[in-house]
Design a protein around this motif. Structure first.
Motif, PDB file in Angstrom:
ATOM      1  N   THR A  94       0.817  -1.227   0.000  1.00  0.00           N
ATOM      2  CA  THR A  94       0.000   0.000   0.000  1.00  0.00           C
ATOM      3  C   THR A  94       0.842   1.264   0.000  1.00  0.00           C
ATOM      4  O   THR A  94       0.364   2.343  -0.330  1.00  0.00           O
ATOM      5  N   GLY A 147       0.591   1.279  -4.652  1.00  0.00           N
ATOM      6  CA  GLY A 147       1.509   1.738  -3.614  1.00  0.00           C
ATOM      7  C   GLY A 147       2.450   2.812  -4.113  1.00  0.00           C
ATOM      8  O   GLY A 147       2.737   3.788  -3.400  1.00  0.00           O
ATOM      9  N   TYR A 157       0.686   6.086  -4.327  1.00  0.00           N
ATOM     10  CA  TYR A 157       0.515   6.676  -2.991  1.00  0.00           C
ATOM     11  C   TYR A 157       1.799   7.381  -2.547  1.00  0.00           C
ATOM     12  O   TYR A 157       1.748   8.497  -2.014  1.00  0.00           O
ATOM     13  N   GLY A 203      -4.786  -6.135   1.061  1.00  0.00           N
ATOM     14  CA  GLY A 203      -3.662  -5.227   0.853  1.00  0.00           C
ATOM     15  C   GLY A 203      -2.359  -5.924   0.536  1.00  0.00           C
ATOM     16  O   GLY A 203      -1.287  -5.340   0.707  1.00  0.00           O
TER      17      GLY A 203
END
Length: 219
Positions: A141, A172, A175, A199
């Motif tokens: 993530t 990920g 992010y 996840g």
């Protein structure tokens, strides 16, 4: 964030990633750890090309030689526990680096697929003005890297930040691009397309920490 994706082009790194993924091979813990270490060495070598170098005169038995040697003050920070073999691979090449260790793990407060990343332990030198290499084999993530970066901020502001990982997800990476400083660089061996409902990276390789060191009791 600049992403350096090693297996986007053919190299020996792809062989080591394949062995890490292969269920017929990965249960050999010694080989699994060594393959992560090997990839740490390869990723570290590629990363080294971006460091600052200056000319040094070296005395040999037969004369003098001019070499260009790295100037950066490096701190390698590994996320426990799966980061340890990756840390060793990086340390094999950056053998005079300072070292930092931090814990980050998934806590499931409701015993379901929802989790938070908890950081509970940190041992680190000053990071002020240094080159920080953050190492974690699995970039799922992205929250572990971000939470660890936030925890390290009290240790000073590094000059440059490099993330080193073996397998990551596209989600990920996206992010991290939103949450970390723009000049951060990511060095990664392989990128997979998705995460499952828990996840975890798909196809990924499973739980890197368990495959390195044995199964753990869940929190």
């Amino acid at each position: 964030m600049q992403v350096h994706h090693l297996t986007k082009t053919d190299s020996i790194a792809g062989k080591f990633v394949a062995q890490l993924r292969d269920i017929s091979i990965q249960n050999d813990r010694l080989r699994f750890r060594r393959n992560i270490e090997r990839l740490g060495e390869i990723l570290g070598y590629e990363l080294s090309k971006t460091l600052s170098f200056s000319e040094k005169q070296i005395q040999t038995p037969l004369g003098k030689s001019i070499q260009f040697l790295p100037d950066d003050e490096i701190v390698i920070c590994s996320i426990l526990r799966a980061g340890l073999p990756l840390h060793q691979g990086l340390l094999n090449y950056f053998d005079d680096a300072e070292n930092s260790f931090i814990s980050a793990y998934r806590h499931h407060p409701n015993n379901d697929e929802q989790f938070e990343i908890l950081v509970e332990y940190l041992a680190s030198p000053s990071l002020e003005g240094k080159t920080l290499i953050l190492a974690d084999p699995m970039l799922a993530t992205g929250r572990s890297f971000v939470n660890v970066y936030k925890a390290l901020q009290k240790m000073g502001t590094p000059e440059t930040i490099h993330l080193v990982s073996i397998i990551g997800s596209e989600e990920g990476i996206e992010y991290l691009e939103k949450e970390l400083p723009e000049k951060t660089q990511l060095w990664i061996a392989a990128v997979d397309g998705k995460l499952d409902k828990n996840g975890y990276i798909v196809p990924g390789l499973g739980d890197a920490g368990d495959l390195c060191f044995g199964n753990k009791l869940q929190h």
